[in-house]
Design an enzyme around this catalytic site. Structure first.
Site, PDB file in Angstrom:
ATOM      1  CG  HIS A   1      -6.695   2.615  -0.288  1.00  0.00           C
ATOM      2  ND1 HIS A   1      -7.086   3.903  -0.003  1.00  0.00           N
ATOM      3  CD2 HIS A   1      -5.457   2.466   0.252  1.00  0.00           C
ATOM      4  CE1 HIS A   1      -6.119   4.508   0.675  1.00  0.00           C
ATOM      5  NE2 HIS A   1      -5.131   3.668   0.846  1.00  0.00           N
TER       6      HIS A   1
ATOM      7  CG  ASP B   1      -1.212   4.230   4.291  1.00  0.00           C
ATOM      8  OD1 ASP B   1      -1.306   4.525   3.085  1.00  0.00           O
ATOM      9  OD2 ASP B   1      -2.006   4.644   5.152  1.00  0.00           O
TER      10      ASP B   1
ATOM     11  CD  GLU C   1      -2.952   0.988   2.350  1.00  0.00           C
ATOM     12  OE1 GLU C   1      -3.499   2.046   2.723  1.00  0.00           O
ATOM     13  OE2 GLU C   1      -3.134  -0.102   2.926  1.00  0.00           O
TER      14      GLU C   1
ATOM     15  CG  HIS D   1      -0.944   5.382  -1.560  1.00  0.00           C
ATOM     16  ND1 HIS D   1      -1.745   4.477  -2.204  1.00  0.00           N
ATOM     17  CD2 HIS D   1      -1.219   5.247  -0.234  1.00  0.00           C
ATOM     18  CE1 HIS D   1      -2.482   3.825  -1.315  1.00  0.00           C
ATOM     19  NE2 HIS D   1      -2.177   4.273  -0.119  1.00  0.00           N
TER      20      HIS D   1
END
Length: 337
Positions: A164, A287, A7, A9
């Protein structure tokens, strides 16, 4: 021990421009961190700064994905125009640094047939490993039959979908999360709790709506240790609609879902998740750049986890590599022509 984060980004200038053109009603609260301050700088960088951060925390490879809310709040034509551009840019980054990057495709879910075709292209031609999706496309939920082409393509390809969080609808934010302070309202609506309740509901809708009965081989990845619902399965199991499903509730978690920590490096949550779904259903994620742990944090969490050496290595990367090895890379004639 090789560590792969799922995860992690990024964002492009073209996507931000499209978000800024949206009617305010459809603008996600994630627009602020994607366009302002240090998170915005880190999201836009696919080079030195990201590599330095990865090395510092101990991540070997990031599975890159377009940050929330992806293309799902856009008008269909805008979403379709952007999905191929975003995925081409993502694939180029992966080709340039195959040892450091992998990718989840961005999909134009406002146009489900085009999104399904793009998922096929992304997996079979670009080499991406599934897609990042969000629970709602404007007012429609992912369990709506209109999105069946996407789910069908994912099952046929054996390509995982990462479900998500996205901001709750404005009406929900106003009714449940509004406070006297704007920043507190935004925090409560998103990372405080709103993201996780919203995504947990979307996950339950997929199960209760029979999505995994219609697509029993579909694999969905969920972050934040299961988005709250993992801790309430005994209560959730009493929902009357579950009685019409093909399998017991827990079976869906153990056969169709994978969980990641999304940077929530909690030994307590890890123990609970491993006990409920099994260690073979755990994947790693930090994240980036929102919950990214510096100073060796990712590697330290894994090295100190109360797991066997084998389970630790599978959690770090082995289970993900096995899942990716099962993806069907050959083109599907009925979708690609």
């Amino acid at each position: 021990m090789k560590i792969i984060g799922l995860e992690e980004h990024f964002v492009t200038g073209e996507v931000i421009d499209a978000w800024l053109r949206l009617d305010p009603h459809w603008r996600d609260l994630a627009l602020r961190p994607a366009t302002q301050g240090e998170p915005a700088r880190l999201l836009a960088d696919l080079g030195a700064s990201r590599f330095e951060a990865m090395d510092e925390t101990g991540i070997d490879t990031q599975v890159l994905s377009l940050t929330t809310p992806g293309l799902q709040n856009l008008a269909p034509a805008d979403a379709v125009a952007l999905q191929s551009a975003v995925n081409d840019e993502l694939a180029e980054a992966v080709r340039a640094h195959p040892d450091r990057y992998q990718g989840f495709a961005a999909l134009a879910t406002p146009q489900p047939d085009a999104a399904a075709e793009e998922l096929v292209r992304a997996v079979t031609r670009l080499g991406l490993n599934g897609a990042m999706v969000f629970g709602r496309t404007r007012e429609r939920h992912l369990d709506d039959p209109v999105f069946s082409p996407i789910l069908e393509a994912a099952q046929e390809l054996r390509a995982p979908l990462y479900l998500h969080p996205q901001s709750p609808p404005p009406e929900v934010r106003a009714a449940y999360y509004r406070t006297a302070d704007e920043l507190t309202t935004a925090a409560l609506s998103t990372f405080g709790i709103g993201w996780h309740y919203d995504t947990g509901v979307q996950l339950l809708r997929l199960i209760i709506g029979g999505v995994f009965d219609r697509y029993p081989e579909l694999q969905v990845v969920v972050g934040h240790w299961g988005e709250v619902v993992l801790f309430y399965l005994e209560r959730i199991a009493k929902i009357p609609g579950l009685a019409r499903l093909d399998r017991p509730l827990l079976d869906y978690f153990r056969t169709n879902l994978y969980l990641t920590p999304s940077g929530m490096f909690s030994r307590r949550y890890l123990g609970w998740a491993a006990d409920i779904v099994g260690t073979d259903r755990l994947l790693f994620a930090t994240d980036y750049p929102f919950e990214f742990a510096p100073a060796g944090g990712a590697r330290a969490f894994l090295e100190q986890a109360d797991l066997t050496a084998t389970d630790r290595e599978q959690f770090a990367s082995g289970t993900w590599e096995r899942l990716c090895a099962g993806i069907r890379r050959a083109p599907l004639a009925d979708r690609t022509g």
